[in-house]
Design a protein around this motif. Structure first.
Motif, PDB file in Angstrom:
ATOM      1  N   GLN A   6       0.852  -1.195   0.000  1.00 42.10           N
ATOM      2  CA  GLN A   6       0.000   0.000   0.000  1.00 42.10           C
ATOM      3  C   GLN A   6       0.880   1.235   0.000  1.00 42.10           C
ATOM      4  O   GLN A   6       1.839   1.315   0.763  1.00 42.10           O
ATOM      5  CB  GLN A   6      -0.884   0.018   1.260  1.00 42.10           C
ATOM      6  N   LYS A   7       0.541   2.193  -0.843  1.00 39.69           N
ATOM      7  CA  LYS A   7       1.292   3.454  -0.860  1.00 39.69           C
ATOM      8  C   LYS A   7       0.371   4.595  -0.452  1.00 39.69           C
ATOM      9  O   LYS A   7      -0.750   4.709  -0.965  1.00 39.69           O
ATOM     10  CB  LYS A   7       1.873   3.705  -2.254  1.00 39.69           C
ATOM     11  N   PHE A   8       0.834   5.427   0.472  1.00 38.42           N
ATOM     12  CA  PHE A   8       0.045   6.570   0.892  1.00 38.42           C
ATOM     13  C   PHE A   8       0.766   7.858   0.501  1.00 38.42           C
ATOM     14  O   PHE A   8       1.919   8.077   0.866  1.00 38.42           O
ATOM     15  CB  PHE A   8      -0.203   6.522   2.408  1.00 38.42           C
ATOM     16  N   ARG A 151       9.952  13.785  -8.745  1.00 36.91           N
ATOM     17  CA  ARG A 151       8.693  14.150  -8.090  1.00 36.91           C
ATOM     18  C   ARG A 151       7.608  13.103  -8.345  1.00 36.91           C
ATOM     19  O   ARG A 151       7.453  12.637  -9.471  1.00 36.91           O
ATOM     20  CB  ARG A 151       8.218  15.534  -8.565  1.00 36.91           C
ATOM     21  N   GLY A 152       6.919  12.745  -7.299  1.00 37.77           N
ATOM     22  CA  GLY A 152       5.870  11.727  -7.408  1.00 37.77           C
ATOM     23  C   GLY A 152       6.403  10.304  -7.346  1.00 37.77           C
ATOM     24  O   GLY A 152       5.665   9.344  -7.551  1.00 37.77           O
ATOM     25  N   GLY A 153       7.705  10.174  -7.035  1.00 37.91           N
ATOM     26  CA  GLY A 153       8.384   8.878  -7.148  1.00 37.91           C
ATOM     27  C   GLY A 153       8.001   7.815  -6.125  1.00 37.91           C
ATOM     28  O   GLY A 153       8.365   6.649  -6.287  1.00 37.91           O
ATOM     29  N   SER A 154       7.236   8.188  -5.091  1.00 42.24           N
ATOM     30  CA  SER A 154       6.847   7.164  -4.106  1.00 42.24           C
ATOM     31  C   SER A 154       5.969   6.089  -4.731  1.00 42.24           C
ATOM     32  O   SER A 154       5.958   4.943  -4.272  1.00 42.24           O
ATOM     33  CB  SER A 154       6.082   7.797  -2.940  1.00 42.24           C
ATOM     34  N   ASP A 155       5.229   6.463  -5.770  1.00 45.38           N
ATOM     35  CA  ASP A 155       4.424   5.457  -6.484  1.00 45.38           C
ATOM     36  C   ASP A 155       5.346   4.362  -7.024  1.00 45.38           C
ATOM     37  O   ASP A 155       5.023   3.171  -6.973  1.00 45.38           O
ATOM     38  CB  ASP A 155       3.692   6.086  -7.687  1.00 45.38           C
ATOM     39  N   THR A 156       6.487   4.789  -7.552  1.00 47.41           N
ATOM     40  CA  THR A 156       7.437   3.844  -8.146  1.00 47.41           C
ATOM     41  C   THR A 156       8.071   2.965  -7.068  1.00 47.41           C
ATOM     42  O   THR A 156       8.293   1.772  -7.279  1.00 47.41           O
ATOM     43  CB  THR A 156       8.494   4.604  -8.969  1.00 47.41           C
ATOM     44  N   ALA A 209      -0.676  14.195 -16.019  1.00 44.31           N
ATOM     45  CA  ALA A 209      -1.644  13.715 -15.018  1.00 44.31           C
ATOM     46  C   ALA A 209      -0.876  13.073 -13.875  1.00 44.31           C
ATOM     47  O   ALA A 209      -0.489  11.919 -13.949  1.00 44.31           O
ATOM     48  CB  ALA A 209      -2.605  12.710 -15.645  1.00 44.31           C
ATOM     49  N   LYS A 210      -0.649  13.837 -12.813  1.00 42.81           N
ATOM     50  CA  LYS A 210       0.302  13.356 -11.794  1.00 42.81           C
ATOM     51  C   LYS A 210      -0.298  12.342 -10.839  1.00 42.81           C
ATOM     52  O   LYS A 210       0.332  11.994  -9.840  1.00 42.81           O
ATOM     53  CB  LYS A 210       0.906  14.531 -11.054  1.00 42.81           C
ATOM     54  N   VAL A 211      -1.501  11.860 -11.118  1.00 41.39           N
ATOM     55  CA  VAL A 211      -2.111  10.885 -10.212  1.00 41.39           C
ATOM     56  C   VAL A 211      -1.246   9.633 -10.073  1.00 41.39           C
ATOM     57  O   VAL A 211      -1.242   8.996  -9.022  1.00 41.39           O
ATOM     58  CB  VAL A 211      -3.569  10.569 -10.633  1.00 41.39           C
TER      59      VAL A 211
HETATM   60 MG    MG Z   1       1.848  11.449  -6.287  1.00 39.01          MG
END
Ligand code: MG
Ligand code: ADP
Ligand code: ASP
Length: 424
Positions: A6-8, A151-156, A209-211
């Motif tokens: 799970q990623k928050f 930026r946004g790399g926690s998804d990865t 789309a940075k979602v």
């Molecule tokens: Mg993000």
């Protein structure tokens, strides 16, 4: 036992209360009999605030030090989350990216994951602990330095952990209910999708789309990880990103030609004015640009003015690459022989994306007509097989998105809900 990653995201852990709420949710997953590994982002807008701070100290912060600074944001949230879970009577342990075996190349600020060796995570899971990993960061073996993934790399981080640990599911928890036909902050009538193909999501992510972080979508596709994007604020099922070769059971393909409309306000335009219209000049310009590692997106060369034998070349790139690219080109002015440089950071990019574009005609006509009806001037156009992008003035891109969203009949009956976050 099922293993769930799970990623928050930052807005889901913005303050102490949110951290406790997320901790409860993780504990529920654990109580349901699953092993749980969590990737967590920095609290709220911490990363932006740290970046602002760095730029107040010096205009061009050293990349190594910037990564040291930015990676601290995720260390705060991981430790607080692990404490909160322990406070609820469950065993939890937090790990930095390097402790978690997140090995990357040496590129500060945009490091690529090259290997994941989650030895300590496996041990902790084996001992029954809930594992919390700092998102967005890694470690390079050669330089022995801390890196960040962009930026946004926690998804990865989450997807890479899911792949390495052979997780059954990777859930990305955020501040909206899933993936929508457009950014619900800009297009209130954006409609939530039950499913989207990874191919379309890749193109949307690349278009702003940075979602989801684009690398996360790529990584998931390559490693066969099933991604579900959902809200950390309710129990709605969210959106599944599927491999186009394998449509999920019970899923209906959307009827619309367009899967989504993306907006990107992070780009700028450089125009090289008065370039001699002779072979090799474009090569010279873009060799210099490439030398700065700038990420060029669109390129347009105007028809040359016959009388002068000179032309203009414009290209777009991330604003964050603007300064270094201008100074590199400026230094080569005499060598290239151009007249001047113009910098425009007031542009907006709008993209429509849909795999069905391959087999549909009239998509561009419909797009341009919608923009014309809304009185919006198009400054540049590019296309791929499943995307059309246009550049407009920055202050009209939201209005453009609304018009295009309606023209392609994507509007929902009701306004979308944004649960939290500043959209920064
Ligand atoms: Mg993000
Ligand atoms: P997190 O901090 O959870 O990673 P992000 O801010 O990175 O959250 O991503 C979620 C945001 O992405 C949403 O709040 C929304 O404003 C934006 N967004 C852009 N395009 C879309 C889209 N097509 N569907 C859903 N959200 C989108
Ligand atoms: N905290 C990092 C950022 O704001 C990483 C992330 O949130 O995914 O970009």
């Amino acid at each position: 036992m099922t293993l769930i990653v799970q990623k928050f995201g930052g807005s889901s852990v913005a303050d102490a209360e949110s951290i406790r709420r997320v901790a409860k949710r993780i504990v529920e997953t654990r109580k349901a009999g699953n092993d749980v590994v969590v990737a967590v982002s920095a609290m709220g807008d911490t990363t932006d605030e740290l970046l602002d701070l760095a730029h107040q100290v010096t205009p061009l912060p050293a990349p190594r030090e910037l990564d040291m600074l930015l990676s601290s944001g995720e260390r705060i949230s991981m430790a607080l989350l692990a404490m909160a879970i322990k406070g609820m009577g469950y065993e939890a342990r937090s790990y930095t990216g390097s402790q978690a075996g997140m090995i990357t190349d040496a590129t500060h600020g945009a490091a690529k994951i090259v290997d994941v060796s989650p030895v300590r995570l496996r041990e902790a899971l084996h001992e029954g602990a809930i594992v919390i990993v700092a998102g967005f960061q890694g470690f390079n073996r050669d330089t022995r330095d801390i890196t960040t993934l962009g930026r946004g790399g926690s998804d990865t981080t989450a997807v890479a952990l899911a792949a390495a640990l052979g997780a059954d599911l990777c859930e990305i928890y955020t501040d909206v209910d899933g993936i929508f036909t457009s950014d619900p902050r800009a297009v209130k009538r954006a409609r939530q999708l039950a499913h989207i193909s990874s191919e379309e999501m890749l193109e949307l992510a690349a278009s702003g789309a940075k979602v989801l972080h684009i690398r996360a979508v790529e990584y998931a596709r390559r490693h066969g990880v099933t991604l579900r994007v959902r809200s950390s604020f309710n129990n709605s099922p969210g959106t599944v990103v599927y491999d186009p070769a394998r449509l999920p059971e019970g899923a209906e393909v959307e009827e619309s030609v367009i899967a989504g409309v993306a907006i990107d306000l992070s780009q700028a335009k450089i125009t090289v004015v008065g370039v001699p219209d002779i072979p090799g000049v474009a090569a010279k310009i873009f060799k210099i640009v490439a030398g700065t590692d700038a990420n060029v997106d669109m390129i347009v060369q105007n028809v040359s003015v016959a009388a002068t034998g000179r032309t203009d070349i414009s290209f777009t790139l991330p604003k964050t690459d603007g300064e270094k690219t201008l100074s590199a080109l400026g230094a080569a002015k005499d060598d290239i022989g151009f007249e001047s440089l113009q910098y425009d950071d007031q542009i907006g990019k709008l993209s429509v994306v849909g795999a069905a574009m391959r087999s549909s005609t009239g998509v561009s006509a419909r797009l341009f007509e919608a923009l014309f009806d809304a009185g919006i001037n198009i400054e540049m156009i590019t296309t791929s097989e499943i995307r059309i992008s246009v550049i407009t003035r920055a202050d009209s891109v939201n209005q453009a998105a609304l018009a295009v969203h309606t023209a392609f009949e994507l509007d929902a009956e009701e306004d979308a809900v944004v649960h939290a976050g500043t959209g920064r």
